[in-house]
Design an enzyme around this catalytic site. Sequence first.
Site, PDB file in Angstrom:
ATOM      1  N   GLU A 155      21.542  73.762  20.496  1.00  0.00           N
ATOM      2  CA  GLU A 155      22.798  73.602  20.276  1.00  0.00           C
ATOM      3  C   GLU A 155      23.138  74.534  18.929  1.00  0.00           C
ATOM      4  O   GLU A 155      22.361  75.095  18.107  1.00  0.00           O
ATOM      5  CB  GLU A 155      23.135  72.347  19.719  1.00  0.00           C
ATOM      6  N   HIS A 213      23.202  68.829  28.933  1.00  0.00           N
ATOM      7  CA  HIS A 213      22.777  67.576  28.754  1.00  0.00           C
ATOM      8  C   HIS A 213      23.547  66.615  29.126  1.00  0.00           C
ATOM      9  O   HIS A 213      24.817  66.806  29.326  1.00  0.00           O
ATOM     10  CB  HIS A 213      22.362  67.306  27.225  1.00  0.00           C
ATOM     11  N   GLY A 214      23.281  65.447  29.515  1.00  0.00           N
ATOM     12  CA  GLY A 214      23.871  64.195  29.862  1.00  0.00           C
ATOM     13  C   GLY A 214      24.691  63.645  28.582  1.00  0.00           C
ATOM     14  O   GLY A 214      24.556  64.115  27.574  1.00  0.00           O
TER      15      GLY A 214
END
Length: 293
Positions: free
Chosen positions: A113, A24-25
């Site tokens: 995550e 992810h960013g």
Amino acid sequence: MIQQQQQQHSHHKVLPKRIILVRHGESQGNRDNSAYSTTPDYKIPLTPNGVAQAKLAGAQIRRVVSDDGRYRNWKVYFYVSPYERTRSTLSEIGRSFPKDRIIGVREECRVREQDFGNFQEEQRMKVIKETREKFGRFFYRFPEGESAADVYDRVSSFLETLWRDIDMNRFHLDPSDDLNLIIVSHGLASRVFLTKWFKWTVEQFEYLNNLGNCEFRVVQLGQGGDYSLAIHHTEEEMQEWGLSPDMIADQKWRACGNKGNWYENCQWYLDEFFDKLEDTEDSIEQDQDENEV
């Protein structure tokens, strides 16, 4: 007869040309660790910079799957972690792909995550992560959370599902099109995925460096039917990621070698488990005779 041909076509197995793992960013938690103490991990949003990173990653990935626009027969299928920062990253990546190129998208909880517990008090987590470094990143389990080994188990389950989808052609892909599976996930989950996919050891995992925000790894199908990082990525990149010389040599072999001869040509893997194996049975017998004398 036509129905039979359609059934045969629907069950034709099409291997993905590429599996692309994307982190992810930049998130608010990446910029400020205190965010985790007031916001649940799964609700942590992207920063404006993270949004820009995701847009850029989408353009870069499109160039990869289209060979810089020179190749026309390709499709993409997305898997995404359910966290807000991964869903937002996918949304921005998707701006680079028209609808007729996307054959599907699925939220996949098993690539989420690593669970670090619930609300994360900053100073306490700092001490816990220092303890993890001493204990070992793979087996250390966070209080009220997970270890990397736990993540490995659920990612392994996801891979079994992935292969069933491929075997049963659940993507309903035209065999003339290249299939690109894009998994928008997290740093540790991506490293665990690669560890499982390439049969790396726990010790090798420990040396892997994390992906940067919106950095991606391209696992591509080679000429001999195996997948490799070395088709798209350079040796220097793999060194930076923490791959050992043996691991890099393995990736280079996978890029063009025959999948069925993997064990014969990748002796380093046996060396990870055994000390000084003899080449043949005759060598063992000769060594035994010498010891008896």
